[in-house]
Design an enzyme around this catalytic site. Structure first.
Site, PDB file in Angstrom:
ATOM      1  N   CYS A  69      86.715  14.174  16.827  1.00  0.00           N
ATOM      2  CA  CYS A  69      86.691  12.898  17.432  1.00  0.00           C
ATOM      3  C   CYS A  69      86.042  12.909  18.980  1.00  0.00           C
ATOM      4  O   CYS A  69      86.655  13.503  19.838  1.00  0.00           O
ATOM      5  CB  CYS A  69      88.297  12.403  17.621  1.00  0.00           C
ATOM      6  SG  CYS A  69      88.667  11.001  18.593  1.00  0.00           S
ATOM      7  N   CYS A  72      88.279  11.389  21.605  1.00  0.00           N
ATOM      8  CA  CYS A  72      89.517  12.362  21.999  1.00  0.00           C
ATOM      9  C   CYS A  72      88.961  13.314  23.156  1.00  0.00           C
ATOM     10  O   CYS A  72      89.749  13.626  23.825  1.00  0.00           O
ATOM     11  CB  CYS A  72      89.964  13.048  20.866  1.00  0.00           C
ATOM     12  SG  CYS A  72      90.685  12.032  19.590  1.00  0.00           S
TER      13      CYS A  72
END
Length: 146
Positions: A69, A72
């Site tokens: 991600c 993230c």
């Protein structure tokens, strides 16, 4: 004098009784003798999640994330820096939803990154999307009632 707080060790996960007035004095674990506060988020798995989210008297701020991600990865250094500001009033942890999908499913995590604050097993609030350090700190304190 108030009751001591139960605090789970970030290293061995043993529960320790710590007087609230000693939180800022660098308490150590009674079992493994390592620092109870490291100013870094701990990586949690299903085996130890409840020890910190349910059985500890500290609010737990969890970042549900995955290694693939992009947002993230962008938020990770901000979450790391927030740990230094929020401990010892909150414990910060990261849950890799790729490695521990059962935890993501248990809490209905539909998008990542998602942060959630827990206290005594109850979710106090959640926020999805990447955030900067100051926003993480502000949101966590407001959600935990600090």
């Amino acid at each position: 004098m108030s009751e001591p707080l139960l605090i789970a060790c970030p290293h061995c996960h043993a529960r320790n009784r710590v007087p609230e007035q000693r939180l800022g004095q660098g308490p150590a674990c009674g079992r493994c003798h390592q620092a109870l506060f490291t100013a870094h988020p701990l990586a949690l798995d299903a085996a130890h999640f409840d020890t910190h989210a349910r059985d500890s008297d500290l609010p737990l701020l969890v970042d549900f994330w995955a290694p693939w991600c992009g947002p993230c990865k962008m938020m990770a250094p901000h979450f790391e820096a927030a740990a230094a500001q929020l401990e010892p009033q909150l414990r910060l942890a990261k849950v890799d939803t790729e490695a521990h999908p059962a935890l993501g499913a248990r809490f209905g995590i539909r998008s990542i990154p998602t942060m959630a604050v827990f206290l005594h097993g109850r979710e106090l609030g959640r926020q999805s999307g990447a955030m900067q350090q100051a926003d993480i700190v502000r949101w966590a304190r407001a959600t935990a009632g600090l």
